[in-house]
Design a protein around this motif. Sequence first.
Motif, mmCIF file in Angstrom:
data_model
loop_
_atom_site.group_PDB
_atom_site.id
_atom_site.type_symbol
_atom_site.label_atom_id
_atom_site.label_comp_id
_atom_site.label_asym_id
_atom_site.label_seq_id
_atom_site.Cartn_x
_atom_site.Cartn_y
_atom_site.Cartn_z
ATOM 1 N N VAL A 145 -22.748 -87.591 -34.286
ATOM 2 C CA VAL A 145 -22.624 -87.327 -32.853
ATOM 3 C C VAL A 145 -23.884 -87.822 -32.149
ATOM 4 N N ASP A 146 -25.027 -87.499 -32.735
ATOM 5 C CA ASP A 146 -26.293 -87.855 -32.118
ATOM 6 C C ASP A 146 -27.163 -88.472 -33.210
ATOM 7 N N LYS B 235 -28.988 -77.413 -40.371
ATOM 8 C CA LYS B 235 -29.590 -78.469 -39.547
ATOM 9 C C LYS B 235 -29.168 -78.375 -38.086
ATOM 10 N N TYR B 236 -27.881 -78.131 -37.877
ATOM 11 C CA TYR B 236 -27.355 -78.206 -36.511
ATOM 12 C C TYR B 236 -27.240 -76.837 -35.843
ATOM 13 N N ASP C 147 -21.161 -71.561 -38.238
ATOM 14 C CA ASP C 147 -22.480 -71.385 -37.641
ATOM 15 C C ASP C 147 -22.327 -71.208 -36.134
ATOM 16 N N ILE D 298 -25.093 -76.036 -32.475
ATOM 17 C CA ILE D 298 -24.887 -76.917 -31.323
ATOM 18 C C ILE D 298 -23.441 -77.369 -31.147
ATOM 19 N N GLY D 299 -22.630 -77.234 -32.199
ATOM 20 C CA GLY D 299 -21.232 -77.600 -32.082
ATOM 21 C C GLY D 299 -21.006 -79.100 -31.995
ATOM 22 N N ILE D 300 -19.735 -79.482 -31.967
ATOM 23 C CA ILE D 300 -19.369 -80.906 -31.935
ATOM 24 C C ILE D 300 -18.435 -81.139 -30.749
ATOM 25 N N LEU E 203 -23.615 -89.480 -44.195
ATOM 26 C CA LEU E 203 -22.652 -89.680 -45.284
ATOM 27 C C LEU E 203 -22.212 -88.364 -45.931
ATOM 28 N N GLY E 204 -22.896 -87.274 -45.562
ATOM 29 C CA GLY E 204 -22.641 -85.985 -46.216
ATOM 30 C C GLY E 204 -21.202 -85.516 -46.119
ATOM 31 N N LEU E 205 -20.615 -85.624 -44.942
ATOM 32 C CA LEU E 205 -19.242 -85.149 -44.780
ATOM 33 C C LEU E 205 -18.240 -86.065 -45.492
ATOM 34 N N SER F 226 -29.696 -86.578 -35.889
ATOM 35 C CA SER F 226 -29.381 -86.529 -37.316
ATOM 36 C C SER F 226 -30.509 -87.165 -38.118
ATOM 37 N N ALA G 289 -24.844 -76.856 -41.488
ATOM 38 C CA ALA G 289 -24.867 -75.629 -40.678
ATOM 39 C C ALA G 289 -26.313 -75.276 -40.333
ATOM 40 N N THR H 205 -19.710 -74.200 -35.108
ATOM 41 C CA THR H 205 -18.830 -75.018 -35.927
ATOM 42 C C THR H 205 -18.336 -74.204 -37.108
ATOM 43 N N ILE I 102 -15.711 -87.498 -37.353
ATOM 44 C CA ILE I 102 -16.843 -86.866 -38.001
ATOM 45 C C ILE I 102 -16.911 -87.117 -39.515
ATOM 46 N N THR J 253 -28.064 -88.640 -43.276
ATOM 47 C CA THR J 253 -27.700 -90.027 -43.580
ATOM 48 C C THR J 253 -26.357 -90.398 -42.956
#
Length: 258
Positions: free
Chosen positions: A210-211, A165-166, A190, A193-195, A223-225, A215, A163, A249, A203, A221
């Motif tokens: 996405v980008d 970072k983006y 948040d 920038i959204g997805i 891998l977080g999600l 990222s 949240a 998001t 995701i 990385t």
Amino acid sequence: YMARFAPYLSQSSEFSGIIIVFQDMTEQYKLDNLRREFVANVSHELKTPITTIKSYTETILAGAIEDKELSIQFLNVVNDECDRMSRIVSDLLQLSNFDNKEVEWEKEYMSLEKLINRVVMKLELTMKEKDQKVNIYIKKDLKDIYADKDAIEQVIINILSNAIKYTPENGIINIILNSKDNNNEIIIEDDGIGIPKEDINRIFDRFYRVDKARSRDLGGTGLGLSIAKRIVESHNGQINIESEYEKGTKVIITLPIK
Ligand code: ADP
């Protein structure tokens, strides 16, 4: 499908037909493909920092070392890239632990409110640097959940860092703790920038971003999600993402109280 053929002989060893066995290979095929794709991804992810480190150290050795300021600048890049590789490797190790064995969680009754406060404190500085504001709403008399504290903390850290970072500077992040039936719900939303719609389904895939460039710049990385999803699901919970491109998001985590 894979087919196997064998002659069928009667008791007197006379040929009396053919046995054909069809085996559904779809699952195996899919797994093999996933594994191949995964290894390719890991190699690629590690290759990028290695290439950068190599070219910077070469430049230093080729003479840039004479220029102290430039050398420090290059060594900082090398240092950052090492950090990045180390993040990738520790995320991968964690995922492979999940894959290889039943993880033994150290479950206990724990307060989500305390956990959220702890995580927010850890990430406060990063939010301040971006002039982001965080609001926390907690339902009164929220029950404790029975879960592994460290694991759930990691989930919240991963989601909240995303949240942050983006979401651009001056953004607003809301954290809502709610209870519904026998579940507690953690919502982190948040106005970043959204997805895009077409990316939402992928995701949670390992290394999917996405980008990629964005990222990577932000230290991600990819891998977080995946890690968050594994932890939540192995606690019999659910994690869902709703998002609108360029609007924001919302991540909804549901965890059973018992
Ligand atoms: P990363 O390390 O790239 O952040 P994650 O697995 O945590 O990896 O997230 C995967 C991708 O999902 C991100 O690269 C980003 O494109 C997208 N994403 C995750 N959370 C958010 C968010 N809050 N807002 C916008 N995009 C997000």
